[in-house]
Scaffold this active site. Sequence first.
Site, PDB file in Angstrom:
ATOM      1  N   LYS A 121     -32.155   7.486  35.613  1.00 39.37           N
ATOM      2  CA  LYS A 121     -32.757   7.764  34.317  1.00 39.37           C
ATOM      3  C   LYS A 121     -31.772   8.543  33.441  1.00 39.37           C
ATOM      4  O   LYS A 121     -31.151   9.513  33.892  1.00 39.37           O
ATOM      5  CB  LYS A 121     -34.043   8.572  34.485  1.00 39.37           C
ATOM      6  CG  LYS A 121     -35.200   7.763  35.067  1.00 39.37           C
ATOM      7  CD  LYS A 121     -35.645   6.667  34.124  1.00 39.37           C
ATOM      8  CE  LYS A 121     -36.832   5.900  34.691  1.00 39.37           C
ATOM      9  NZ  LYS A 121     -37.284   4.834  33.776  1.00 39.37           N
TER      10      LYS A 121
ATOM     11  N   ASP B 191     -31.241   3.572  32.975  1.00 40.49           N
ATOM     12  CA  ASP B 191     -32.422   3.228  32.191  1.00 40.49           C
ATOM     13  C   ASP B 191     -32.662   4.308  31.147  1.00 40.49           C
ATOM     14  O   ASP B 191     -32.913   5.468  31.492  1.00 40.49           O
ATOM     15  CB  ASP B 191     -33.635   3.102  33.114  1.00 40.49           C
ATOM     16  CG  ASP B 191     -34.911   2.722  32.380  1.00 40.49           C
ATOM     17  OD1 ASP B 191     -34.836   2.383  31.182  1.00 40.49           O
ATOM     18  OD2 ASP B 191     -35.988   2.749  33.015  1.00 40.49           O
TER      19      ASP B 191
ATOM     20  N   GLU C 114     -30.574  -0.608  31.184  1.00 41.10           N
ATOM     21  CA  GLU C 114     -31.945  -1.045  30.922  1.00 41.10           C
ATOM     22  C   GLU C 114     -32.494  -0.393  29.665  1.00 41.10           C
ATOM     23  O   GLU C 114     -32.438   0.825  29.514  1.00 41.10           O
ATOM     24  CB  GLU C 114     -32.825  -0.701  32.123  1.00 41.10           C
ATOM     25  CG  GLU C 114     -34.269  -1.147  32.003  1.00 41.10           C
ATOM     26  CD  GLU C 114     -35.063  -0.850  33.263  1.00 41.10           C
ATOM     27  OE1 GLU C 114     -36.273  -0.574  33.149  1.00 41.10           O
ATOM     28  OE2 GLU C 114     -34.473  -0.886  34.370  1.00 41.10           O
TER      29      GLU C 114
ATOM     30  N   ASP D 236     -36.910  -4.092  29.309  1.00 38.97           N
ATOM     31  CA  ASP D 236     -38.151  -3.737  30.003  1.00 38.97           C
ATOM     32  C   ASP D 236     -39.288  -3.621  28.992  1.00 38.97           C
ATOM     33  O   ASP D 236     -40.116  -4.519  28.858  1.00 38.97           O
ATOM     34  CB  ASP D 236     -37.965  -2.424  30.767  1.00 38.97           C
ATOM     35  CG  ASP D 236     -39.255  -1.939  31.432  1.00 38.97           C
ATOM     36  OD1 ASP D 236     -40.243  -2.698  31.476  1.00 38.97           O
ATOM     37  OD2 ASP D 236     -39.291  -0.797  31.928  1.00 38.97           O
TER      38      ASP D 236
ATOM     39  N   LYS E  32     -42.952  -6.631  35.449  1.00 38.83           N
ATOM     40  CA  LYS E  32     -43.852  -5.767  36.216  1.00 38.83           C
ATOM     41  C   LYS E  32     -45.207  -6.440  36.301  1.00 38.83           C
ATOM     42  O   LYS E  32     -45.745  -6.903  35.288  1.00 38.83           O
ATOM     43  CB  LYS E  32     -43.957  -4.389  35.558  1.00 38.83           C
ATOM     44  CG  LYS E  32     -42.601  -3.672  35.466  1.00 38.83           C
ATOM     45  CD  LYS E  32     -42.696  -2.303  34.826  1.00 38.83           C
ATOM     46  CE  LYS E  32     -41.322  -1.624  34.797  1.00 38.83           C
ATOM     47  NZ  LYS E  32     -41.350  -0.276  34.214  1.00 38.83           N
TER      48      LYS E  32
END
Length: 336
Positions: free
Chosen positions: A115, A146, A172, A198, A222
């Site tokens: 992250k 991400d 991401e 995403d 997802k």
Amino acid sequence: MREPPPLPDLPDLPEVLAGAHVVALPMVRRFRGVTVREALVVEGPLGWTEFSPFVEYDDEEAATWLAAAYDFGWGTDSSPQRSSIRVNATVPAVGAGDVASVLARYPGCRTAKVKVADPGQTLADDVARVAAVREVLGPEGRVRVDANGLWNVDEAEHAIRALEPYDLEYVEQPVATVEELAEVRRRVGRLGILIAADESVRKASDPLAVARAGAADVLIVKAQPLGGVARAAELAAEAGLPVVVSSALDTSIGLAMGAHLAAVLPELEFDCGLGTAALFAADVTAEPLLPQHGAIPVRRVAADPALLAAHAAPEERRRWWLERLERCHRLLAAAG
């Protein structure tokens, strides 16, 4: 927001409400601002399933998550092509000195998702964290980052160039919109770093827009936010891009749904983001889907009555979730 997917036969609402359990599970570390994850789990004819849209999502968006829960618990069982799924480690926005202890919770994982762009932190913090991950994984490890769409285009370009020496697999959601993704991809393309989408998939009114715009090299899919295993697999096929199946901070029951999605895809080039049970200090099952040898098995997960009781949410939160489920159920009924 796109319409929630219709289901041919919704389960009986009173039956669902009567069997629902709402849990509040503590996290090992704060992750995206979450220290306790609330979720609703319930057993359907096919097994246990999960409804856990984040609390800030409105009913229209949350209804798609309920469609996924109904599909996994009451729909048609999938036919997995794989018995296990390789997964990545997930590194929250921790200090560089904590990276090794985080990665130790993911035995055998060859890939780490880190992250970055966490509010209150700096690019220097991100660089130090990614450098520490690279050091622990070694040169053969795979490192992806991400940003959850928190950079603007110029910030993203600057940050990606600063992180490029650590051999990134992909970045991401560096920016928020499809147009911005396309611009970042154009700017950093010469570096050989892939761009993954995403939020531009799971929160979009048109989840295929990012693929049509040439704004990403990889799609993150997802199961819950996209309406279930079959619906997410269909989207992945239509997009025509490599996909990474990831979790939405699910309990092990929700992770089982994600594993079934990964198991039905014809190709799975990248390690999946389904090892996130390691982020939890507690779970709803005595046999959580924790990474072992870098993978999780493809199987359904049964809730443990003792753990459901031990981690039951307070009564006011339980009522909040049941009322939310009822409203979302009525949206699905209207869509059908």
